[in-house]
Scaffold this active site. Sequence first.
Site, PDB file in Angstrom:
ATOM      1  N   GLU A   1       0.857  -1.186   0.000  1.00 17.30           N
ATOM      2  CA  GLU A   1       0.000   0.000   0.000  1.00 17.30           C
ATOM      3  C   GLU A   1       0.895   1.238   0.000  1.00 17.30           C
ATOM      4  OE1 GLU A   1      -3.297  -1.054  -0.790  1.00 17.30           O
ATOM      5  OE2 GLU A   1      -3.226   1.108  -0.656  1.00 17.30           O
ATOM      6  N   SER A   2       0.835   1.987  -1.071  1.00 15.63           N
ATOM      7  CA  SER A   2       1.729   3.141  -1.186  1.00 15.63           C
ATOM      8  C   SER A   2       1.497   4.163  -0.082  1.00 15.63           C
ATOM      9  CB  SER A   2       1.558   3.794  -2.556  1.00 15.63           C
ATOM     10  OG  SER A   2       0.199   4.097  -2.796  1.00 15.63           O
TER      11      SER A   2
ATOM     12  N   CYS B   1       4.715  -1.836  -8.296  1.00 15.22           N
ATOM     13  CA  CYS B   1       3.328  -1.555  -7.923  1.00 15.22           C
ATOM     14  C   CYS B   1       3.239  -0.382  -6.940  1.00 15.22           C
ATOM     15  CB  CYS B   1       2.692  -2.833  -7.382  1.00 15.22           C
ATOM     16  SG  CYS B   1       0.910  -2.820  -7.506  1.00 15.22           S
TER      17      CYS B   1
ATOM     18  N   HIS C   1       3.845  -7.461 -10.622  1.00  8.79           N
ATOM     19  CA  HIS C   1       4.670  -8.058  -9.556  1.00  8.79           C
ATOM     20  C   HIS C   1       5.504  -9.217 -10.089  1.00  8.79           C
ATOM     21  CE1 HIS C   1       2.735  -6.274  -5.925  1.00  8.79           C
ATOM     22  NE2 HIS C   1       1.706  -6.161  -6.732  1.00  8.79           N
TER      23      HIS C   1
ATOM     24  N   GLU D   1       7.937 -10.507  -8.747  1.00  9.49           N
ATOM     25  CA  GLU D   1       8.359 -11.344  -7.612  1.00  9.49           C
ATOM     26  C   GLU D   1       7.288 -12.371  -7.233  1.00  9.49           C
ATOM     27  OE1 GLU D   1       7.079  -8.441  -7.425  1.00  9.49           O
ATOM     28  OE2 GLU D   1       5.919  -8.199  -5.586  1.00  9.49           O
TER      29      GLU D   1
HETATM   30  N1  GLN Z   1      -3.201  -0.273  -4.803  1.00 10.77           N
HETATM   31  C1  GLN Z   1      -1.956  -0.205  -4.093  1.00 10.77           C
HETATM   32  C2  GLN Z   1      -1.560   1.230  -3.785  1.00 10.77           C
HETATM   33  O1  GLN Z   1      -2.242   2.119  -4.111  1.00 10.77           O
HETATM   34  C3  GLN Z   1      -0.850  -0.889  -4.859  1.00 10.77           C
HETATM   35  C4  GLN Z   1      -1.149  -2.359  -4.958  1.00 10.77           C
HETATM   36  C5  GLN Z   1       0.077  -3.212  -4.959  1.00 10.77           C
HETATM   37  O2  GLN Z   1       1.172  -2.797  -4.626  1.00 10.77           O
HETATM   38  N2  GLN Z   1      -0.139  -4.468  -5.260  1.00 10.77           N
HETATM   39  O3  GLN Z   1      -0.537   1.463  -3.208  1.00 10.77           O
END
Ligand code: GLN
Length: 186
Positions: free
Chosen positions: A48-49, A79, A169, A171
């Site tokens: 989650e950013s 991501c 991803h 990974e």
């Molecule tokens: N939706 C996430 C975000 O806003 C990112 C999702 C992810 O890293 N798989 O940070």
Amino acid sequence: MRIGVLALQGAFIEHEQMLAELGAASFEIRQLSDLEQTMDGLIIPGGESTVQGKLLHDLGLFEPIREQITAGLPVFGTCAGLLLLAKNIVGDERRHLATMDITAVRNAYGRQLGSFHTEAAFAGQGKIPMTFIRAPYIESVRPNVEVLAEAGGHIVAAREQNQLVTAFHPELTHDLTVHRYFLAML
Ligand code: GLN
């Protein structure tokens, strides 16, 4: 060669496993003292950013990491990591490290396509598997940014000098192409 893996939240262990498969040593960055170790590269994982961005500030990691990236430290963001590096996020006032000249769209695929899997060419190296989880895509890049992959008409991987990002991803697959590409940047 030692890679620091930001380990505040999200899918960092999978990155460490991929690096190990490629014979690269890694260490986790959880607090400021972890930055006393020198690193040849940094991975910012998915997750989650907003959470990672807040923790970077709370833990005093934000400025030192940002400084190292602008000084040329090779960094690979997947991501949420892509969102942390993006200079612009559409419809969102929040900026995080904001070191890379890309405009990203957060949760770009909507609810129904929240998670999906596809294959597309990466950096002229043929098709690789791509796993997307509530992923962003890159809406636009500045001319100094090289597009490395597109899927479904959207940019999903890009590079600006020392900075590499993927919306997917790698990974979470068994394909080592992107990690190998990153290690070649070091
Ligand atoms: N939706 C996430 C975000 O806003 C990112 C999702 C992810 O890293 N798989 O940070």
